[in-house]
Design an enzyme around this catalytic site. Sequence first.
Site: not given
Ligand code: IPM
Ligand code: MN
Length: 369
Positions: A141, A189, A221, A245, A249
Amino acid sequence: MKKKIVLLPGDGIGAEVIESAKEVLEAIADEFNHSFTFSTHDIGGISIDKHGTPLPDETVKACKEADAVLLGAVGGPKWDNNPSHLRPERGLLGIRKELDLFANLRPVKGFKKLLHASPLKESVVAGSDLLIVRELTGGLYFGTPSERSEDGQSVVDTLAYTKAEIERIVDNAFQCAQRRRKHLTSVDKANVLESSKLWREVVEEKKAQYPDVTVEHTLVDATAMKLITAPTEFDVIVTENMFGDILSDEASVLTGSLGMLPSASLRDDSFGLYEPVHGSAPDIAGQGIANPLAMILSTALMLKHSFHLDKEANLIEEAVEAVLNDGYHTADLKLQGEGHKVDTNTMTKLIVEFIKSESATISILGCYS
Ligand code: IPM
Ligand code: MN
């Protein structure tokens, strides 16, 4: 206790859920004799429109002078085609970096009432209770160079970490594990990436300092697979920024709704920024129907981590559980059995009512069950 809290509503449903958080905190302040003062500042797309930048200096300054920050969400289709320095997400990445919030804690714990809405079988997901500790200010990032060549035919992003950056997040994760079920899964990884090899070495070096914690290394993975086949086997997961990240999710859907998950972004002192894991949900923004519970649960994390007000934080968490158990839900949640669909405002009022009737907590919980 006196505390200064900065509110950063941001975009989409951000403003609606931040308002809920404020109402809940006002109730907590009344009930427990605290004084919370709030100031609201711009970030994200709305800030691009108003100030020409996703993160004005004034916002950074206010956050630096505060005891904690609550953030709603950033982003929306309106700014999707902006050049990268004028994207709302830049505001979020910028504030994380400016405030040195290197440790992102994303707890994933199912609410009984919502388990049936998980895409996984209830038998697989029941009892899941894990914490993802994501490194937040390094890796892909933020590494440079990150650019496209002049002829547009090649691109580069850089995955860079110093040993010190890895050490501080790994320490944080070991300490989280010590406060929980004492198991740490370090995700990397290391069969391919140099950064992951160093990551693994650091975890191996550090584990002597935390003899009560069992440690396991897994590849990213394989971890993605295990998260949906055996989620209950995880306690604390620690990993670098991008892996964290993606895995967070994935983990978020285990519990049946992204609308329920809070997060904390911390540094070494008690200061922190707290935000729901869900985004700005532009499709339902402004309709008053957003689920405020992830934001409300983020305020509980703030009370716990930044202010050490455990009793107050626990009450908020109990309130959420109780209101769900009583069948109330926002449009995004599908409860088992008959429910009462309510809007953002009503959901917030229900939480506030529960807090206000705190003295009757036990009896109310009794009749909910
Ligand atoms: C999160 C979001 C952010 C990230 C984006 C919006 C930059 O997806 O907080 O997980 O990738 O960190
Ligand atoms: Mn995210």
